[in-house]
Every structure is written in C-alpha cells, then in structure tokens.
Write an enzyme that holds these catalytic residues in place. Structure first.
Site: not given
Length: 287
Positions: A33, A180, A205
């Site tokens: 996505y 993260e 990411l």
C-alpha cells in the site's frame, strides 16, 4: 455527493465498496500500500510514492495493476469525486483473487483499491507542547523496507501507545537501538544541533516525508547524520520528532516517562516543520 472509492475498475459509493472474500490481501496480507498526502489539492511527492509502490510490488513479485499514467488519472478522478483538497489518498494493491493456497496463483490479476480521507490541521497545542511516545520491542519481520499490508505488530504497538496515553510507539531492537515508530520515522536532535535518523536499510521503511525532509535539511545547511541511535541517546537528546505522510513533522517531548529537552517542542523541530511546509508550498506554486 457521497464519498466514493475505486475498486478494481469501478468508482463506487464508499459504503458499497468491497473486495472478494478470496482476495489474497484479505486472506494472506499478500499486498502492498501507499498513503499519499494532498496539500491544497496538490499530490505531494507523487512520483516518489509511486516509485516506492513499484519497488514494493517488485520485491513481492506482484504485477502492476495499471500503468503509472493510469494510476495518476485514477487518483485525480477520485480526488475530484470526493472534493479532496487536504488529506490522504490510500492505494492498495494485492496479488488478486484466487482459491486459498499459500503459493502464488498462476492466473490471478492484481487488485487495486483506492480511497481518500480529509484531514484536519495539527492543533497549536500539539505543535507547541509536543507528543508522548512509548517504547516497545521490535517484533516485525526482517523486510520492513517493503510497505506491506501485513501490519499486525504495528497495530499492537499503536494500541499499546493509545492505552498508555501516547501518540506513537518507537520500536526497539534487543540491543536498545531505535528502528522507527509504528507508522512514522524516528528522529533526534543532539545537544550540538545535529539531526540524526536511522539509515534506510531493510530495518526500516524509507518514508517519503523522510526522503524529502533530508533534502530540506541539506538545502538549509543543517548538520545531519544517518545512523542508528539508542533509546538512551534519544532520551538524553535535545529534541526528538517523527515524520510521516500524515504527521509531516511532529515534535516529541516525552519518551516513556522521560522528558525530552525542556518539555516543549524543540526550536529546530519547529524550523524543520516550517521548512517542510515551505517545500510543499513550492510544489503548489510549481504546479
């Protein structure tokens, strides 16, 4: 006009939009996505988001659902139908519909779903007082660089943050190094005003806001380094903040029970947020 969604070739009222029960995204989380910000009607960093979408599809060996020009046309048409000027466009591609079987189906066509959501500006209190994050163990798979729809560890972490009265959870490796947030990249500012964030490897990411903010930091001459940092270093930092498509740049003033800096949004964090908004404004002017 009611809110609409795009599902596999059709624009539909959002309440009526659905996918097949044997869509592999529904059964296996076999898909990827993107969340793309829209600012004053401008799609921010559209090509960077589509580049990452393409990369995620390649890594999972999923075919493109349509060409990039077609994707851009669909995005703008959905925005037009929903009157989106400030908010987010959600894009999801799965391997498609096939009888349930773990191995790749031979003839399934990739499925594309798109939705939009209006967003409100961040409150003045949030920007001045900052946000709390908690820390949780890193439980995700090793390929965090792929924007997979398989987000169960992220969901559990975000829920833990909510139950603790926090906005976000930072994930920690066994050695105490920060990877993260559950839906954001993590940053700190050291006492000598150096901006630090972890390098974009398979452990995180590579956020699109992160990519653009690094360009902004370098263009404005701020001291910057990509490297891992520990939770102890983060708690002792002068400032901390997070970035994402939804958050842009948001200050962090508490990690677990520890206050960061003077307990208020950092001066450099505020400058970086302002610079990033100027960057988005430049995209608007250029269009």
């Amino acid at each position: 006009m009611p809110r609409q969604a795009y599902v596999n070739g059709r624009f539909l009222p959002h309440r009526q939009a659905s996918v097949h029960i044997e869509d592999r995204g529904y059964q296996f989380s076999d898909g990827i996505y993107e969340v793309v910000p829209v600012y004053h009607g401008i799609i921010v960093d559209e090509d960077l988001h589509l580049d990452r979408l393409d990369r995620s599809l390649r890594e999972l060996e999923i075919d493109q659902p349509c060409s990039r020009p077609a994707m851009k046309i669909l995005t703008r048409e959905l925005m037009r139908r929903n009157g989106l000027t400030h908010g987010l466009v959600y894009m999801q591609v799965t391997r498609g519909v096939a009888p349930r079987d773990h191995k790749f189906p031979k003839d399934a066509k990739p499925a594309l779903v798109m939705t939009t959501r209006q967003t409100k500006p961040h409150s003045a209190e949030m920007l001045s007082e900052g946000l709390k994050v908690i820390t949780i163990p890193e439980r995700r798979w090793a390929r965090r660089d792929i924007k997979s729809i398989s987000l169960l560890p992220n969901i559990l972490g975000k829920q833990a943050a909510a139950e603790a009265g926090a906005y976000e959870a930072w994930q920690l490796e066994e050695d105490g190094m920060v990877t993260e947030g559950t839906s954001s990249n993590a940053w700190i500012v050291t006492k000598d005003n150096k901006v630090i964030t972890r390098a974009a490897t398979q452990s995180i990411l590579n956020g699109i806001t992160r990519i653009s903010l690094i360009k902004v930091i370098e263009a404005n001459g701020y001291s910057f380094e990509e490297r891992p940092f520990s939770i102890d270093e983060a708690k002792a930092a002068q400032e901390a903040f997070m970035t994402s498509s939804a958050s842009l740049v948001l200050p962090i003033t508490q990690i677990d029970e520890d206050t960061i800096g003077n307990g208020h949004a950092g001066i450099l964090t505020g400058k970086l947020r302002a610079h990033y908004i100027e960057y988005m404004e430049s995209l608007r002017t250029a269009s």
